[in-house]
Motif scaffolding. Structure first.
Motif, mmCIF file in Angstrom:
data_model
loop_
_atom_site.group_PDB
_atom_site.id
_atom_site.type_symbol
_atom_site.label_atom_id
_atom_site.label_comp_id
_atom_site.label_asym_id
_atom_site.label_seq_id
_atom_site.Cartn_x
_atom_site.Cartn_y
_atom_site.Cartn_z
ATOM 1 N N ARG A 236 0.853 -1.182 0.000
ATOM 2 C CA ARG A 236 0.000 0.000 0.000
ATOM 3 C C ARG A 236 0.895 1.241 0.000
ATOM 4 N NH1 ARG A 236 -5.721 -1.839 0.707
ATOM 5 N NH2 ARG A 236 -6.065 0.399 0.813
ATOM 6 N N HIS A 237 0.429 2.305 -0.682
ATOM 7 C CA HIS A 237 1.199 3.553 -0.738
ATOM 8 C C HIS A 237 1.042 4.298 0.576
ATOM 9 C CE1 HIS A 237 1.093 2.461 -4.847
ATOM 10 N NE2 HIS A 237 -0.165 2.819 -5.039
ATOM 11 N N ASN A 238 2.115 4.456 1.319
ATOM 12 C CA ASN A 238 1.964 5.137 2.600
ATOM 13 C C ASN A 238 2.034 6.653 2.484
ATOM 14 O OD1 ASN A 238 4.639 5.473 2.207
ATOM 15 N ND2 ASN A 238 5.306 4.503 4.120
ATOM 16 N N GLY A 239 2.099 7.169 1.241
ATOM 17 C CA GLY A 239 2.128 8.618 1.063
ATOM 18 C C GLY A 239 0.734 9.243 0.980
ATOM 19 N N VAL A 240 -0.295 8.415 0.808
ATOM 20 C CA VAL A 240 -1.659 8.941 0.677
ATOM 21 C C VAL A 240 -2.508 8.396 1.821
ATOM 22 C CG1 VAL A 240 -3.605 9.246 -0.871
ATOM 23 C CG2 VAL A 240 -1.345 8.767 -1.808
ATOM 24 N N ILE A 241 -3.158 9.284 2.560
ATOM 25 C CA ILE A 241 -4.013 8.844 3.662
ATOM 26 C C ILE A 241 -5.443 9.315 3.429
ATOM 27 C CG2 ILE A 241 -4.501 9.099 6.133
ATOM 28 C CD1 ILE A 241 -1.557 9.262 6.652
ATOM 29 N N CYS A 242 -6.362 8.379 3.497
ATOM 30 C CA CYS A 242 -7.772 8.703 3.325
ATOM 31 C C CYS A 242 -8.388 8.836 4.724
ATOM 32 C CB CYS A 242 -8.434 7.564 2.548
ATOM 33 S SG CYS A 242 -10.134 7.878 2.158
ATOM 34 N N VAL A 243 -8.926 10.010 5.014
ATOM 35 C CA VAL A 243 -9.465 10.285 6.345
ATOM 36 C C VAL A 243 -10.960 9.954 6.371
ATOM 37 C CG1 VAL A 243 -9.775 12.051 8.114
ATOM 38 C CG2 VAL A 243 -7.797 12.150 6.589
ATOM 39 N N VAL A 244 -11.363 8.995 7.207
ATOM 40 C CA VAL A 244 -12.768 8.586 7.240
ATOM 41 C C VAL A 244 -13.325 8.671 8.652
ATOM 42 C CG1 VAL A 244 -12.614 7.056 5.242
ATOM 43 C CG2 VAL A 244 -12.162 6.168 7.531
ATOM 44 N N GLU A 245 -14.662 8.580 8.729
ATOM 45 C CA GLU A 245 -15.336 8.730 10.007
ATOM 46 C C GLU A 245 -15.250 7.450 10.844
ATOM 47 O OE1 GLU A 245 -19.341 10.100 9.457
ATOM 48 O OE2 GLU A 245 -19.900 9.367 11.437
ATOM 49 N N ASP A 246 -15.657 6.333 10.257
ATOM 50 C CA ASP A 246 -15.548 5.090 11.027
ATOM 51 C C ASP A 246 -15.228 3.902 10.139
ATOM 52 O OD1 ASP A 246 -17.895 3.876 10.125
ATOM 53 O OD2 ASP A 246 -19.059 4.363 11.916
ATOM 54 N N ILE A 247 -15.101 2.738 10.754
ATOM 55 C CA ILE A 247 -14.551 1.609 10.012
ATOM 56 C C ILE A 247 -15.489 1.130 8.907
ATOM 57 C CG2 ILE A 247 -13.405 0.863 12.156
ATOM 58 C CD1 ILE A 247 -15.116 -1.811 11.450
ATOM 59 N N ARG A 248 -16.774 1.490 8.990
ATOM 60 C CA ARG A 248 -17.663 1.108 7.892
ATOM 61 C C ARG A 248 -17.269 1.796 6.601
ATOM 62 N NH1 ARG A 248 -23.307 2.167 10.648
ATOM 63 N NH2 ARG A 248 -21.998 3.602 11.816
ATOM 64 N N ASP A 249 -16.729 3.026 6.749
ATOM 65 C CA ASP A 249 -16.289 3.753 5.562
ATOM 66 C C ASP A 249 -15.054 3.097 4.958
ATOM 67 O OD1 ASP A 249 -18.346 5.543 6.120
ATOM 68 O OD2 ASP A 249 -17.065 6.683 7.475
ATOM 69 N N VAL A 250 -14.170 2.578 5.835
ATOM 70 C CA VAL A 250 -12.999 1.849 5.342
ATOM 71 C C VAL A 250 -13.478 0.655 4.527
ATOM 72 C CG1 VAL A 250 -10.990 0.472 5.985
ATOM 73 C CG2 VAL A 250 -11.544 2.533 7.295
ATOM 74 N N MET A 251 -14.462 -0.093 5.081
ATOM 75 C CA MET A 251 -14.968 -1.275 4.384
ATOM 76 C C MET A 251 -15.582 -0.885 3.040
ATOM 77 S SD MET A 251 -16.563 -3.107 7.748
ATOM 78 C CE MET A 251 -17.311 -4.528 7.015
#
Lengths: 205, 205
Positions: B78-93
């Motif tokens: 995974r590219h560790n230079g880009v971070i996606c900021v989300v509210e909770d783990i459902r958004d990650v899923m």
């Protein structure tokens, strides 16, 4: 659904076994529990375990109870000559709420439903018949839901009572309070005319 | 509601603390558990207890995980230079399901919502800012829901990043696939025109 944790996946799977709770709702519920203080989740977990392990059914009427005889069966002020036959304990609660019944109940624990594999032997019918045979019961009121399964169950019990000296009745079917006539179904409206009651009697309640 | 058993009442009360579950639904769920084999109820009880007691959050991104670093953070591809900021783990899923993101996540654990008493200090914002300060992050993608609270949270984080050398972006807002234009709200439709993309680019996905 791909979970990042086996523990989470397991909890969601167990939760989604409950009726009407899908995977998404289960996930929402589990995440809610994770945001709450630990005690909240433990209390829920403990309450589920305790009710399942220690629940007791009244040995007379099969209602859920913490004692051997439920409060209703143990109450000497209730008429033990009239038994209202219901499907499950929610019906007992609903009828008790009306305050119009002072007899006893008999909870069958379901209704005859071949589609769901539920036959008469899965319900507490035999103990009801025995109770009637023992002689104190003067009237049985069938209070099953007016569906095919409910009617079948009523009729099955009625046949088992053949030759016994007991009056049987069923709760009245008719137009619900506040309903518009034009939206009532034909069967209900038809029955409400055939089973009409004297107007003076309708003023009583 | 009057219950015939304290155990039952307690279980229903606990169950009805869950969001979206009222007393009636709770009673239905508990009665369902009582009809099931004991193991089913015990497994549910145990799963709830276990997930709450042993759940672990990834020390880097705050995602739920059974290990110290979650699978995504620990994955060298995974590219560790880009971070996606989300509210909770459902958004990650949800984002993982699309297969279009190969960077890392940062789970805030909620959004700034004064009405619910949730301020920036209740969210994992500080650790995100520290992560950006440590230097490897080139881009932050704000993937909060497009609501007032989501926008506030995005803006708050944006201000915290003042003076840091990091690109920030937010997920595109526009007409959802399959939606009819005439039913789209004005803000979304307006934004979709202002933020229009070259037609050739739209052919890519």
């Amino acid at each position: 659904m791909e979970f990042s944790s086996k523990l989470l996946e397991n909890a969601v799977n167990e939760m989604s076994q409950l009726p009407g709770i899908g995977k998404r709702t289960a996930l929402r519920l589990v995440l809610h529990l994770l945001r709450q203080p630990e005690e909240r989740a433990f209390q829920l977990s403990y309450a589920i375990q305790k009710v399942r392990a220690e629940v007791n059914f009244c040995k007379s009427c099969n209602n859920i109870s913490d004692t051997e005889l439920c409060e209703i069966c143990a109450n000497p002020n209730r008429h033990n000559g009239v038994i209202c036959v219901v499907e499950d304990i929610r019906d007992v609660m609903a009828i008790e709420n009306t305050g119009s019944f002072r007899g006893l109940y008999h909870v069958l624990g379901g209704k005859i439903s071949p589609m769901d594999g539920i036959g008469p032997q899965d319900l507490k019918i035999q103990s009801l018949v025995e109770k009637v045979k023992s002689g104190e019961t003067k009237e049985l009121i069938f209070a099953m839901s007016p569906t095919m399964e409910g009617d079948t169950t009523n009729f099955y019990i009625f046949r088992q009572l053949d030759g016994l000296d007991v009056k049987t009745s069923t709760i009245a079917r008719g137009i619900s309070a506040g309903n518009e006539l034009e939206y009532a179904d034909e069967i209900t409206l038809g029955r409400s005319i055939i089973d009409r009651i004297p107007f003076v009697a309708s003023l009583k309640s």
